[in-house]
Design a protein around this motif. Structure first.
Motif, PDB file in Angstrom:
ATOM      1  N   PHE A  99       0.771  -1.074   0.041  1.00 39.24           N
ATOM      2  CA  PHE A  99       0.042   0.006   0.089  1.00 39.24           C
ATOM      3  C   PHE A  99       0.745   1.220   0.023  1.00 39.24           C
ATOM      4  N   GLY A 100       2.159   1.067  -0.380  1.00 36.50           N
ATOM      5  CA  GLY A 100       3.021   2.386  -0.307  1.00 36.50           C
ATOM      6  C   GLY A 100       2.967   2.934   1.077  1.00 36.50           C
ATOM      7  N   VAL A 101       2.992   2.433   2.152  1.00 33.48           N
ATOM      8  CA  VAL A 101       3.174   3.138   3.346  1.00 33.48           C
ATOM      9  C   VAL A 101       4.611   3.385   3.942  1.00 33.48           C
ATOM     10  N   THR A 102       4.938   4.626   4.426  1.00 32.62           N
ATOM     11  CA  THR A 102       6.277   4.725   4.986  1.00 32.62           C
ATOM     12  C   THR A 102       6.509   4.737   6.280  1.00 32.62           C
ATOM     13  N   ASP A 103       7.766   4.485   6.737  1.00 34.45           N
ATOM     14  CA  ASP A 103       8.167   4.424   8.198  1.00 34.45           C
ATOM     15  C   ASP A 103       7.683   6.002   8.728  1.00 34.45           C
ATOM     16  N   LYS A 104       7.647   6.770   7.838  1.00 35.94           N
ATOM     17  CA  LYS A 104       7.322   8.358   8.403  1.00 35.94           C
ATOM     18  C   LYS A 104       5.917   8.340   8.625  1.00 35.94           C
ATOM     19  N   GLN A 105       5.090   7.806   7.866  1.00 37.01           N
ATOM     20  CA  GLN A 105       3.590   7.637   7.969  1.00 37.01           C
ATOM     21  C   GLN A 105       3.246   6.855   9.140  1.00 37.01           C
ATOM     22  N   VAL A 106       3.915   5.832   9.439  1.00 38.14           N
ATOM     23  CA  VAL A 106       3.624   5.111  10.552  1.00 38.14           C
ATOM     24  C   VAL A 106       3.967   5.839  12.056  1.00 38.14           C
ATOM     25  N   LYS A 107       5.016   6.539  11.879  1.00 36.77           N
ATOM     26  CA  LYS A 107       5.616   7.339  13.084  1.00 36.77           C
ATOM     27  C   LYS A 107       4.701   8.658  13.291  1.00 36.77           C
ATOM     28  N   GLU A 108       3.881   9.039  12.335  1.00 41.12           N
ATOM     29  CA  GLU A 108       2.841   9.955  12.112  1.00 41.12           C
ATOM     30  C   GLU A 108       1.659   9.758  13.226  1.00 41.12           C
ATOM     31  N   HIS A 109       1.330   8.681  12.588  1.00 40.50           N
ATOM     32  CA  HIS A 109       0.038   7.922  13.222  1.00 40.50           C
ATOM     33  C   HIS A 109       0.374   7.435  14.879  1.00 40.50           C
ATOM     34  N   ALA A 110       1.368   7.078  14.750  1.00 40.55           N
ATOM     35  CA  ALA A 110       1.730   6.866  15.989  1.00 40.55           C
ATOM     36  C   ALA A 110       1.897   7.980  17.168  1.00 40.55           C
ATOM     37  N   ALA A 111       2.323   9.182  16.669  1.00 38.92           N
ATOM     38  CA  ALA A 111       2.316  10.424  17.409  1.00 38.92           C
ATOM     39  C   ALA A 111       0.935  10.815  17.445  1.00 38.92           C
ATOM     40  N   ALA A 112       0.065  10.366  16.581  1.00 45.97           N
ATOM     41  CA  ALA A 112      -1.207  10.859  17.004  1.00 45.97           C
ATOM     42  C   ALA A 112      -2.032   9.843  17.735  1.00 45.97           C
ATOM     43  N   GLY A 113      -1.561   8.850  18.306  1.00 44.34           N
ATOM     44  CA  GLY A 113      -2.130   8.013  19.472  1.00 44.34           C
ATOM     45  C   GLY A 113      -2.390   6.711  19.000  1.00 44.34           C
ATOM     46  N   ALA A 114      -2.030   6.114  17.633  1.00 41.59           N
ATOM     47  CA  ALA A 114      -1.936   4.634  17.221  1.00 41.59           C
ATOM     48  C   ALA A 114      -1.011   3.851  17.879  1.00 41.59           C
ATOM     49  N   CYS A 115      -1.517   3.050  18.744  1.00 49.89           N
ATOM     50  CA  CYS A 115      -0.450   2.106  19.689  1.00 49.89           C
ATOM     51  C   CYS A 115      -0.356   0.722  19.146  1.00 49.89           C
ATOM     52  N   THR A 116      -1.034   0.272  18.148  1.00 52.86           N
ATOM     53  CA  THR A 116      -1.137  -1.114  17.866  1.00 52.86           C
ATOM     54  C   THR A 116      -0.752  -1.255  16.230  1.00 52.86           C
ATOM     55  N   PRO A 117      -0.502  -2.506  15.683  1.00 55.73           N
ATOM     56  CA  PRO A 117      -0.353  -2.560  14.306  1.00 55.73           C
ATOM     57  C   PRO A 117      -1.953  -2.504  13.563  1.00 55.73           C
ATOM     58  N   ARG A 118      -2.913  -2.890  14.507  1.00 56.73           N
ATOM     59  CA  ARG A 118      -4.298  -3.020  13.884  1.00 56.73           C
ATOM     60  C   ARG A 118      -4.500  -1.521  13.863  1.00 56.73           C
ATOM     61  N   GLN A 119      -4.214  -0.763  14.761  1.00 54.47           N
ATOM     62  CA  GLN A 119      -4.606   0.880  14.470  1.00 54.47           C
ATOM     63  C   GLN A 119      -3.950   1.582  13.499  1.00 54.47           C
ATOM     64  N   ILE A 120      -2.579   1.210  13.007  1.00 58.60           N
ATOM     65  CA  ILE A 120      -2.137   1.524  12.002  1.00 58.60           C
ATOM     66  C   ILE A 120      -2.829   1.111  10.486  1.00 58.60           C
ATOM     67  N   ALA A 121      -3.268  -0.315  10.740  1.00 61.48           N
ATOM     68  CA  ALA A 121      -3.918  -0.704   9.604  1.00 61.48           C
ATOM     69  C   ALA A 121      -5.260  -0.121   9.373  1.00 61.48           C
ATOM     70  N   SER A 122      -6.042   0.304  10.398  1.00 56.47           N
ATOM     71  CA  SER A 122      -6.974   1.345  10.245  1.00 56.47           C
ATOM     72  C   SER A 122      -6.914   2.275   9.443  1.00 56.47           C
ATOM     73  N   ALA A 123      -5.833   2.992   9.737  1.00 53.35           N
ATOM     74  CA  ALA A 123      -5.379   4.438   9.400  1.00 53.35           C
ATOM     75  C   ALA A 123      -4.885   4.320   7.891  1.00 53.35           C
ATOM     76  N   THR A 124      -4.187   3.028   7.605  1.00 51.20           N
ATOM     77  CA  THR A 124      -3.288   3.204   6.420  1.00 51.20           C
ATOM     78  C   THR A 124      -3.382   1.994   5.338  1.00 51.20           C
ATOM     79  N   LYS A 125      -4.202   0.973   5.850  1.00 49.41           N
ATOM     80  CA  LYS A 125      -4.121  -0.441   5.406  1.00 49.41           C
ATOM     81  C   LYS A 125      -3.001  -1.191   5.499  1.00 49.41           C
ATOM     82  N   ALA A 126      -1.732  -0.595   5.901  1.00 51.85           N
ATOM     83  CA  ALA A 126      -0.339  -1.390   6.038  1.00 51.85           C
ATOM     84  C   ALA A 126      -0.729  -2.526   6.931  1.00 51.85           C
ATOM     85  N   GLY A 127      -0.298  -3.837   6.405  1.00 47.05           N
ATOM     86  CA  GLY A 127      -0.484  -4.971   7.119  1.00 47.05           C
ATOM     87  C   GLY A 127      -1.761  -5.907   6.985  1.00 47.05           C
ATOM     88  N   THR A 128      -2.625  -5.269   6.224  1.00 46.97           N
ATOM     89  CA  THR A 128      -3.887  -5.876   5.783  1.00 46.97           C
ATOM     90  C   THR A 128      -3.760  -6.812   4.343  1.00 46.97           C
TER      91      THR A 128
END
Length: 85
Positions: free
Chosen positions: A7-36
């Motif tokens: 899905f073309g998701v970068t480490d920067k995007q993951v870190k931005e979502h983490a800074a916004a409160g995402a704590c789990t890979p599922r929450q990152i997946a919900s926001a970006t589809k990464a890992g799905t």
């Protein structure tokens, strides 16, 4: 660096979502589809999230409901609701 090539998701995007409160890979997946899709990036995402303080975990430990942004009408959203209950 790309974390999820499906899905073309970068480490920067993951870190931005983490800074916004995402704590789990599922929450990152919900926001970006990464890992799905193939799932090969899930461990990398876990590594980026680390084991640091997670506001969601702190709220769960205190018995308060977390404020989590959910993807509408998705299996991930349903599993996150069940996980939060």
């Amino acid at each position: 660096m790309y974390v999820c090539s499906c899905f073309g998701v970068t480490d920067k995007q993951v870190k931005e979502h983490a800074a916004a409160g995402a704590c789990t890979p599922r929450q990152i997946a919900s926001a970006t589809k990464a890992g799905t899709d193939c799932g090969s990036c899930v461990r990398t995402i876990q590594g980026l999230l680390g084991r640091g303080a997670c506001p969601r975990r702190e709220l769960l430990e205190k018995g308060k409901a977390p404020a989590v942004a959910l993807a509408p009408d998705s299996e991930l959203a349903e599993s996150q609701l069940a996980e939060a209950a």
